[in-house]
Scaffold this motif. Structure first.
Motif, PDB file in Angstrom:
ATOM      1  N   TRP A  19      -9.429 -79.770  17.250  1.00 46.99           N
ATOM      2  CA  TRP A  19      -8.745 -78.837  18.141  1.00 46.99           C
ATOM      3  C   TRP A  19      -9.698 -78.330  19.218  1.00 46.99           C
ATOM      4  O   TRP A  19      -9.324 -78.260  20.414  1.00 46.99           O
ATOM      5  CB  TRP A  19      -8.187 -77.680  17.328  1.00 46.99           C
ATOM      6  N   ALA A  20     -10.913 -77.979  18.841  1.00 40.68           N
ATOM      7  CA  ALA A  20     -11.887 -77.496  19.817  1.00 40.68           C
ATOM      8  C   ALA A  20     -12.158 -78.546  20.890  1.00 40.68           C
ATOM      9  O   ALA A  20     -12.276 -78.228  22.082  1.00 40.68           O
ATOM     10  CB  ALA A  20     -13.189 -77.107  19.115  1.00 40.68           C
ATOM     11  N   ALA A  21     -12.232 -79.801  20.490  1.00 38.94           N
ATOM     12  CA  ALA A  21     -12.457 -80.892  21.446  1.00 38.94           C
ATOM     13  C   ALA A  21     -11.265 -81.039  22.385  1.00 38.94           C
ATOM     14  O   ALA A  21     -11.426 -81.294  23.590  1.00 38.94           O
ATOM     15  CB  ALA A  21     -12.719 -82.194  20.705  1.00 38.94           C
ATOM     16  N   GLN A  22     -10.055 -80.874  21.844  1.00 38.47           N
ATOM     17  CA  GLN A  22      -8.843 -80.976  22.664  1.00 38.47           C
ATOM     18  C   GLN A  22      -8.809 -79.871  23.714  1.00 38.47           C
ATOM     19  O   GLN A  22      -8.528 -80.129  24.899  1.00 38.47           O
ATOM     20  CB  GLN A  22      -7.600 -80.900  21.777  1.00 38.47           C
ATOM     21  N   VAL A  23      -9.097 -78.645  23.294  1.00 36.07           N
ATOM     22  CA  VAL A  23      -9.083 -77.524  24.235  1.00 36.07           C
ATOM     23  C   VAL A  23     -10.190 -77.691  25.270  1.00 36.07           C
ATOM     24  O   VAL A  23      -9.988 -77.418  26.462  1.00 36.07           O
ATOM     25  CB  VAL A  23      -9.229 -76.178  23.494  1.00 36.07           C
ATOM     26  N   GLU A  24     -11.346 -78.160  24.827  1.00 35.03           N
ATOM     27  CA  GLU A  24     -12.465 -78.382  25.755  1.00 35.03           C
ATOM     28  C   GLU A  24     -12.072 -79.368  26.856  1.00 35.03           C
ATOM     29  O   GLU A  24     -12.365 -79.148  28.042  1.00 35.03           O
ATOM     30  CB  GLU A  24     -13.679 -78.911  24.986  1.00 35.03           C
ATOM     31  N   GLU A  25     -11.406 -80.435  26.479  1.00 35.52           N
ATOM     32  CA  GLU A  25     -10.999 -81.448  27.469  1.00 35.52           C
ATOM     33  C   GLU A  25     -10.029 -80.856  28.488  1.00 35.52           C
ATOM     34  O   GLU A  25     -10.153 -81.094  29.692  1.00 35.52           O
ATOM     35  CB  GLU A  25     -10.351 -82.633  26.759  1.00 35.52           C
ATOM     36  N   VAL A  26      -9.063 -80.073  27.998  1.00 35.75           N
ATOM     37  CA  VAL A  26      -8.093 -79.468  28.908  1.00 35.75           C
ATOM     38  C   VAL A  26      -8.779 -78.432  29.799  1.00 35.75           C
ATOM     39  O   VAL A  26      -8.561 -78.400  31.022  1.00 35.75           O
ATOM     40  CB  VAL A  26      -6.941 -78.822  28.111  1.00 35.75           C
ATOM     41  N   LEU A  48      -1.135 -75.237  30.497  1.00 35.40           N
ATOM     42  CA  LEU A  48      -1.502 -75.173  29.084  1.00 35.40           C
ATOM     43  C   LEU A  48      -0.325 -75.545  28.191  1.00 35.40           C
ATOM     44  O   LEU A  48      -0.501 -76.158  27.129  1.00 35.40           O
ATOM     45  CB  LEU A  48      -2.017 -73.772  28.734  1.00 35.40           C
ATOM     46  N   GLY A  49       0.882 -75.196  28.636  1.00 40.43           N
ATOM     47  CA  GLY A  49       2.061 -75.580  27.866  1.00 40.43           C
ATOM     48  C   GLY A  49       2.283 -77.079  27.861  1.00 40.43           C
ATOM     49  O   GLY A  49       2.533 -77.683  26.820  1.00 40.43           O
ATOM     50  N   GLU A  50       2.160 -77.686  29.033  1.00 43.07           N
ATOM     51  CA  GLU A  50       2.355 -79.134  29.129  1.00 43.07           C
ATOM     52  C   GLU A  50       1.285 -79.904  28.367  1.00 43.07           C
ATOM     53  O   GLU A  50       1.535 -81.004  27.869  1.00 43.07           O
ATOM     54  CB  GLU A  50       2.363 -79.552  30.602  1.00 43.07           C
ATOM     55  N   ALA A  51       0.091 -79.325  28.259  1.00 43.64           N
ATOM     56  CA  ALA A  51      -0.997 -79.976  27.525  1.00 43.64           C
ATOM     57  C   ALA A  51      -0.905 -79.766  26.018  1.00 43.64           C
ATOM     58  O   ALA A  51      -1.714 -80.314  25.258  1.00 43.64           O
ATOM     59  CB  ALA A  51      -2.343 -79.461  28.035  1.00 43.64           C
ATOM     60  N   GLY A  52       0.052 -78.956  25.567  1.00 46.87           N
ATOM     61  CA  GLY A  52       0.231 -78.710  24.137  1.00 46.87           C
ATOM     62  C   GLY A  52      -0.637 -77.605  23.578  1.00 46.87           C
ATOM     63  O   GLY A  52      -0.584 -77.316  22.372  1.00 46.87           O
ATOM     64  N   ILE A  53      -1.419 -76.955  24.432  1.00 46.16           N
ATOM     65  CA  ILE A  53      -2.344 -75.922  23.943  1.00 46.16           C
ATOM     66  C   ILE A  53      -1.598 -74.670  23.483  1.00 46.16           C
ATOM     67  O   ILE A  53      -2.022 -73.989  22.542  1.00 46.16           O
ATOM     68  CB  ILE A  53      -3.369 -75.571  25.048  1.00 46.16           C
ATOM     69  N   LEU A  54      -0.477 -74.367  24.114  1.00 42.00           N
ATOM     70  CA  LEU A  54       0.261 -73.151  23.754  1.00 42.00           C
ATOM     71  C   LEU A  54       1.061 -73.287  22.466  1.00 42.00           C
ATOM     72  O   LEU A  54       1.582 -72.293  21.956  1.00 42.00           O
ATOM     73  CB  LEU A  54       1.199 -72.749  24.893  1.00 42.00           C
ATOM     74  N   GLN A  55       1.162 -74.488  21.927  1.00 42.63           N
ATOM     75  CA  GLN A  55       1.890 -74.662  20.667  1.00 42.63           C
ATOM     76  C   GLN A  55       1.293 -73.796  19.561  1.00 42.63           C
ATOM     77  O   GLN A  55       2.006 -73.337  18.666  1.00 42.63           O
ATOM     78  CB  GLN A  55       1.876 -76.136  20.247  1.00 42.63           C
ATOM     79  N   ARG A  56      -0.020 -73.560  19.624  1.00 38.61           N
ATOM     80  CA  ARG A  56      -0.694 -72.809  18.548  1.00 38.61           C
ATOM     81  C   ARG A  56      -0.581 -71.296  18.715  1.00 38.61           C
ATOM     82  O   ARG A  56      -1.067 -70.557  17.865  1.00 38.61           O
ATOM     83  CB  ARG A  56      -2.168 -73.211  18.492  1.00 38.61           C
ATOM     84  N   THR A  68      -8.028 -71.156  14.811  1.00 40.31           N
ATOM     85  CA  THR A  68      -7.517 -71.967  15.913  1.00 40.31           C
ATOM     86  C   THR A  68      -7.382 -71.131  17.181  1.00 40.31           C
ATOM     87  O   THR A  68      -7.780 -71.566  18.275  1.00 40.31           O
ATOM     88  CB  THR A  68      -6.157 -72.568  15.526  1.00 40.31           C
ATOM     89  N   LEU A  69      -6.824 -69.933  17.049  1.00 38.18           N
ATOM     90  CA  LEU A  69      -6.675 -69.044  18.199  1.00 38.18           C
ATOM     91  C   LEU A  69      -8.031 -68.652  18.771  1.00 38.18           C
ATOM     92  O   LEU A  69      -8.221 -68.632  19.998  1.00 38.18           O
ATOM     93  CB  LEU A  69      -5.897 -67.791  17.787  1.00 38.18           C
ATOM     94  N   CYS A  70      -8.982 -68.343  17.899  1.00 38.09           N
ATOM     95  CA  CYS A  70     -10.315 -67.940  18.356  1.00 38.09           C
ATOM     96  C   CYS A  70     -11.040 -69.081  19.064  1.00 38.09           C
ATOM     97  O   CYS A  70     -11.683 -68.873  20.103  1.00 38.09           O
ATOM     98  CB  CYS A  70     -11.145 -67.443  17.176  1.00 38.09           C
ATOM     99  N   LEU A  71     -10.942 -70.275  18.526  1.00 39.19           N
ATOM    100  CA  LEU A  71     -11.591 -71.422  19.161  1.00 39.19           C
ATOM    101  C   LEU A  71     -11.013 -71.664  20.551  1.00 39.19           C
ATOM    102  O   LEU A  71     -11.752 -71.984  21.496  1.00 39.19           O
ATOM    103  CB  LEU A  71     -11.436 -72.667  18.295  1.00 39.19           C
ATOM    104  N   ALA A  72      -9.705 -71.527  20.681  1.00 35.45           N
ATOM    105  CA  ALA A  72      -9.079 -71.720  21.988  1.00 35.45           C
ATOM    106  C   ALA A  72      -9.551 -70.665  22.977  1.00 35.45           C
ATOM    107  O   ALA A  72      -9.908 -70.978  24.116  1.00 35.45           O
ATOM    108  CB  ALA A  72      -7.559 -71.689  21.854  1.00 35.45           C
ATOM    109  N   ARG A 240      -6.940 -59.203  17.428  1.00 38.50           N
ATOM    110  CA  ARG A 240      -8.161 -58.463  17.780  1.00 38.50           C
ATOM    111  C   ARG A 240      -9.396 -59.348  17.634  1.00 38.50           C
ATOM    112  O   ARG A 240     -10.325 -59.273  18.433  1.00 38.50           O
ATOM    113  CB  ARG A 240      -8.276 -57.215  16.895  1.00 38.50           C
ATOM    114  N   SER A 241      -9.407 -60.210  16.622  1.00 40.90           N
ATOM    115  CA  SER A 241     -10.538 -61.130  16.464  1.00 40.90           C
ATOM    116  C   SER A 241     -10.629 -62.094  17.633  1.00 40.90           C
ATOM    117  O   SER A 241     -11.723 -62.533  18.010  1.00 40.90           O
ATOM    118  CB  SER A 241     -10.387 -61.928  15.161  1.00 40.90           C
ATOM    119  N   THR A 242      -9.487 -62.425  18.222  1.00 42.98           N
ATOM    120  CA  THR A 242      -9.508 -63.371  19.335  1.00 42.98           C
ATOM    121  C   THR A 242     -10.082 -62.740  20.593  1.00 42.98           C
ATOM    122  O   THR A 242     -10.612 -63.446  21.454  1.00 42.98           O
ATOM    123  CB  THR A 242      -8.101 -63.949  19.628  1.00 42.98           C
TER     124      THR A 242
END
Length: 378
Positions: A19-26, A48-56, A68-72, A240-242
């Motif tokens: 997931w971190a690699a996917q977000v990094e690429e986007v 971000l929606g079209e890239a699938g990032i907002l699904q999480r 997952t939220l924090c990594l994004a 809050r952690s995010t």
């Protein structure tokens, strides 16, 4: 490329690394014109929606993976503060629906927000009640099969561009915290208007909302009547952690910029990085970043492991990561010399971006109170 070695800490599974690699690429491919903040946010939500990032950012089954939220947020913040904002507000704005909403509420909004076709917002703060949520005065008066909302909300992120708001109002079930309820309010509901747009040192869409005889159906209520405070706190426990993770992303970018500066800049024939005092600053920055990361991902891992509440862990993460990101970024500005305060420089933008994180979703001093009370056993 920022340090990625933390991804191999035991807090993470292989899926988190993917997931971190996917977000990094986007994130690395974003090229957003920030000249119009509202337009930039709309574009980012769509992208971000079209890239699938907002699904999480939301979950129909009521489960949110905080790591997952924090990594994004960490990754997006490292690249673009407004991209982090766009992602975070989609999650915060629909958090109550994800965790407590009815099937009808989830079906109506989550497919839209997760795809980037609708923008969401979280309307909790009022002019006289910021961190003191129990002191909220906005009312939701029962009228047959409807509620009528009256009052104001302020400092609402995505205010003015959101398609749907999660709104907290007093239904009078009991005094104080026990008298609040949560509602889903579409932005085009009659009686809901934008009273004022708010400008800040780091431009984001923010507004004061006015509710004047704003009539909504009983089906718009999220969860039970009087459960609003519990719902708000549960959402903030997750997100809050995010905020701390976003601060961590800003700090990592500041360190990268500082290292590049001190290795490229020469003084008296030698790079700045040869100076012991400069090395001391770089060391302090690296320590603050790793300590912040440990607190952030401890809180996220604890929640994902099944803890019902992580109030103390999240408070520690937010307090430490935001305060120390401010210090890291300040050192980066100092190491850049005059260029550090030149408008448009990366470290100058980071300097403006980080300040609000020590205030919103619970100011630093409020986090200290939370930590102290739990430590003292109150």
């Amino acid at each position: 490329m920022a340090d990625q070695s933390f991804l191999h800490w035991p807090f993470f599974d292989p899926a988190h690394r993917d997931w971190a690699a996917q977000v990094e690429e986007v994130a690395a491919g974003l090229n957003i014109d920030h000249g119009d903040t509202d337009a930039a946010c709309r574009t980012l939500v769509t992208t971000l929606g079209e890239a699938g990032i907002l699904q999480r950012t939301a979950s129909p089954d009521g489960t949110l993976d905080v790591r997952t939220l924090c990594l994004a947020r960490e990754t997006l913040a490292r690249h673009d503060g407004l991209a982090d904002f766009a992602f975070a507000m989609q999650g915060l704005g629909t958090g109550a629906i994800s965790l407590f909403g009815s099937d009808a509420q989830k079906d109506a909004w989550l497919p839209q927000t997760r795809a980037g076709r609708a923008i969401s917002a979280f309307a909790l703060t009022e002019p006289q009640s910021g961190s003191d949520v129990a002191n909220s005065t906005m009312t939701a008066t029962r009228d047959g099969a409807h509620y009528v909302l009256n009052g104001q909300k302020t400092w609402i992120s995505n205010g003015g561009i959101a398609d749907v708001y999660t709104v907290f109002a007093r239904t009078g079930d009991a005094p104080g915290a026990r008298g609040l309820s949560a509602f889903v309010v579409p932005a085009d509901t009659p009686g809901l208007t934008i009273a004022e747009r708010l400008d800040t040192i780091a431009p984001h869409p923010l507004a004061t909302l006015d509710f004047s005889d704003c009539r909504i159906p009983e089906s718009a209520r999220i969860g039970e009547s009087g459960a609003g405070f519990k719902i708000a706190m549960a959402v903030l426990d997750v997100f809050r952690s995010t905020v701390a993770a976003a601060a961590l992303g800003f700090a990592r970018r500041a360190l990268d910029e500082a290292v590049a500066r001190v290795t490229a800049r020469h003084v008296q024939g030698a790079p700045l990085s040869d100076l012991q005092m400069v090395q001391g600053h770089i060391a302090d920055m690296a320590v603050d970043i790793d300590a912040s990361a440990l607190l952030v991902y401890r809180a996220a891992w604890t929640k994902d492991s099944g803890a019902p509440r992580i109030t103390r862990e999240a408070a520690m993460a937010k307090l430490f990561a935001t305060d120390h990101a401010q210090e890291v970024i300040d050192k980066a500005v100092q190491l850049h010399g005059g260029d550090g305060v030149r408008s448009g420089e990366t470290v100058e933008k980071l300097y403006r971006e980080i300040r609000a994180l020590r205030i919103y979703e619970g100011a630093s001093d409020v986090q200290r109170v939370i930590i102290a009370r739990q430590t003292l056993g109150h």
